[in-house]
Design a protein around this motif. Structure first.
Motif, short mmCIF file in Angstrom:
data_model
loop_
_atom_site.label_atom_id
_atom_site.label_comp_id
_atom_site.label_asym_id
_atom_site.label_seq_id
_atom_site.Cartn_x
_atom_site.Cartn_y
_atom_site.Cartn_z
N PRO A 136 14.12 -4.35 3.39
CA PRO A 136 14.03 -5.75 2.95
C PRO A 136 14.20 -5.92 1.44
CG PRO A 136 12.27 -5.23 4.49
CD PRO A 136 12.95 -3.93 4.16
N GLU A 137 14.86 -7.00 1.07
CA GLU A 137 15.12 -7.29 -0.34
C GLU A 137 14.22 -8.37 -0.91
OE1 GLU A 137 19.50 -7.41 -1.27
OE2 GLU A 137 19.61 -7.41 0.93
N PHE A 138 13.72 -9.26 -0.04
CA PHE A 138 13.02 -10.44 -0.55
C PHE A 138 11.67 -10.67 0.08
CE2 PHE A 138 17.63 -11.31 -0.74
CZ PHE A 138 17.77 -11.43 -2.12
N THR A 139 11.12 -9.68 0.73
CA THR A 139 9.84 -9.88 1.41
C THR A 139 8.98 -8.62 1.27
OG1 THR A 139 8.83 -10.71 3.46
CG2 THR A 139 10.50 -9.00 3.70
N VAL A 140 7.69 -8.79 1.46
CA VAL A 140 6.77 -7.65 1.54
C VAL A 140 5.73 -7.98 2.60
CG1 VAL A 140 5.22 -8.52 -0.27
CG2 VAL A 140 5.34 -6.07 0.17
N HIS A 141 5.28 -6.98 3.31
CA HIS A 141 4.35 -7.20 4.42
C HIS A 141 3.04 -6.45 4.17
CE1 HIS A 141 7.48 -9.13 6.69
NE2 HIS A 141 8.25 -8.07 6.62
N GLY A 142 1.99 -6.89 4.86
CA GLY A 142 0.72 -6.19 4.89
C GLY A 142 0.51 -5.68 6.31
N TYR A 143 0.45 -4.35 6.50
CA TYR A 143 0.42 -3.85 7.89
C TYR A 143 0.05 -2.37 7.95
CZ TYR A 143 5.04 -1.85 6.80
OH TYR A 143 6.08 -1.14 6.23
N ARG A 144 -0.30 -1.97 9.13
CA ARG A 144 -0.39 -0.57 9.53
C ARG A 144 0.53 -0.33 10.72
NH1 ARG A 144 -5.77 2.90 11.52
NH2 ARG A 144 -4.59 4.47 12.69
N TYR A 145 0.59 -1.34 11.59
CA TYR A 145 1.36 -1.22 12.84
C TYR A 145 2.64 -2.04 12.76
CZ TYR A 145 -2.99 0.72 14.59
OH TYR A 145 -4.11 1.49 14.76
N GLN B 120 -2.37 3.88 8.01
CA GLN B 120 -3.30 3.10 7.20
C GLN B 120 -2.66 1.77 6.81
OE1 GLN B 120 -3.77 5.56 3.46
NE2 GLN B 120 -3.50 3.55 2.53
N ASN B 121 -3.52 0.79 6.56
CA ASN B 121 -3.03 -0.50 6.09
C ASN B 121 -2.48 -0.35 4.69
OD1 ASN B 121 -3.55 -2.35 8.22
ND2 ASN B 121 -5.73 -2.21 7.79
N HIS B 122 -1.42 -1.08 4.40
CA HIS B 122 -0.84 -1.08 3.06
C HIS B 122 0.09 -2.27 2.92
CE1 HIS B 122 2.06 0.98 5.67
NE2 HIS B 122 3.01 0.67 4.80
N SER B 123 0.37 -2.63 1.68
CA SER B 123 1.41 -3.62 1.44
C SER B 123 2.71 -2.84 1.27
CB SER B 123 1.11 -4.43 0.18
OG SER B 123 1.01 -3.57 -0.94
N GLY B 124 3.74 -3.25 1.99
CA GLY B 124 4.95 -2.46 1.91
C GLY B 124 6.08 -3.05 2.73
N VAL B 125 7.12 -2.24 2.87
CA VAL B 125 8.30 -2.61 3.65
C VAL B 125 8.78 -1.38 4.41
CG1 VAL B 125 9.07 -4.48 2.15
CG2 VAL B 125 9.82 -2.14 1.67
N PRO B 126 9.40 -1.60 5.57
CA PRO B 126 9.94 -0.46 6.29
C PRO B 126 11.31 -0.07 5.74
CG PRO B 126 10.38 -2.45 7.52
CD PRO B 126 9.58 -2.86 6.30
N ARG B 127 11.66 1.17 5.92
CA ARG B 127 13.04 1.62 5.72
C ARG B 127 13.47 2.14 7.08
NH1 ARG B 127 15.21 3.17 0.07
NH2 ARG B 127 17.31 2.46 0.49
N LEU B 128 14.30 1.37 7.75
CA LEU B 128 14.64 1.62 9.15
C LEU B 128 16.14 1.81 9.31
CD1 LEU B 128 13.99 1.46 12.29
CD2 LEU B 128 14.35 -1.01 12.05
N VAL B 129 16.52 2.87 9.99
CA VAL B 129 17.91 3.04 10.41
C VAL B 129 17.91 2.91 11.93
CG1 VAL B 129 19.93 4.54 10.46
CG2 VAL B 129 18.41 4.55 8.45
N ILE B 130 18.72 1.98 12.43
CA ILE B 130 18.69 1.65 13.85
C ILE B 130 20.10 1.44 14.38
CG2 ILE B 130 18.44 -0.85 13.42
CD1 ILE B 130 16.46 -0.87 15.84
N LYS B 131 20.30 1.79 15.63
CA LYS B 131 21.58 1.63 16.30
C LYS B 131 21.37 0.81 17.55
CE LYS B 131 24.99 4.81 17.12
NZ LYS B 131 25.55 6.13 17.39
N GLY B 132 22.32 -0.09 17.84
CA GLY B 132 22.20 -0.88 19.06
C GLY B 132 23.47 -1.63 19.35
N VAL B 133 23.42 -2.44 20.38
CA VAL B 133 24.58 -3.20 20.84
C VAL B 133 25.02 -4.19 19.76
CG1 VAL B 133 25.42 -4.78 22.62
CG2 VAL B 133 23.81 -2.97 23.21
N ARG B 134 26.30 -4.25 19.50
CA ARG B 134 26.84 -5.16 18.49
C ARG B 134 26.44 -6.61 18.81
NH1 ARG B 134 30.94 -5.50 14.68
NH2 ARG B 134 32.05 -7.50 14.59
#
Length: 199
Positions: free
Chosen positions: A146-155, A87-101
């Protein structure tokens, strides 16, 4: 100031805007605490004298995190990984990700998706400003909140030119903590849903 207050413009957050995103460099994650900064990065603050006016505290309630949304679906596409939070909402992701340095990962947000299963960036852009966060990975497990931003999204689309692994991802609903003085409901599910989203 007591004459010993210092500041620095050197940070792991390289760019931030209220709605269109942040750029975070996890190679600089040692700069997460003032005690971690090298002395040469710190400068004394300047004291302003004879200022006119009065400093006032914020009167309105602050924003806070509420409900947590887990992905309803995660799909690999030609442009990256498409995540649907349901669903659409105002929010932020909490993402843990691994990748090439040193590799860059882009997070792109939208309220709708296109017919070819991509984020419709124009469904929630402001004057052509696309909601995008960019991460520079450390090579280990990096947690982005994110510390300083907020998004509006579902996807949310996660993309990179390098291989990456999504260790975990969820979205936090961000809202103004205004006291609720009343409520509303009716026989129309759509209208009830709109009301629920605006609470």
């Amino acid at each position: 100031s007591d004459g010993e207050t210092v500041f620095s413009t050197d940070s792991h957050v390289l760019r931030n805007t209220l709605y269109t995103g942040e750029t975070v460099d996890f190679l600089r994650k040692d700069f997460y605490s003032p005690d971690d900064y090298p002395p040469e990065a710190l400068k004394p603050v300047k004291e302003l004298r004879d200022m006119k006016g009065e400093f006032l505290w914020q009167k309105e309630p602050s924003d806070q995190a509420g409900k947590e949304f887990l992905p309803k679906s995660v799909k690999k596409t030609a442009k990256g990984t498409l995540i649907d939070f349901g669903q659409n909402h105002s929010g932020v992701p909490r993402l843990v990700i691994k990748g090439v340095r040193g590799s860059r990962v882009r997070l792109t947000y939208g309220e709708n998706k296109t017919v070819d299963d991509d984020v419709d960036v124009y469904s929630s852009s402001w004057g052509g400003h696309v909601q995008t966060d960019e991460l520079i990975l450390s090579g280990g497990e990096d947690e982005f909140f994110p510390e300083f931003t907020v998004h509006g999204y579902r996807y949310l689309r996660i993309s990179s030119d390098c291989e990456y692994e999504i260790v975990s991802v969820r979205s936090l609903f961000i809202y103004s903590a205004v006291a609720e003085d009343g409520s509303f409901s009716c026989s129309d599910r759509t209208i009830n849903g709109i009301y629920r989203n605006y609470r």
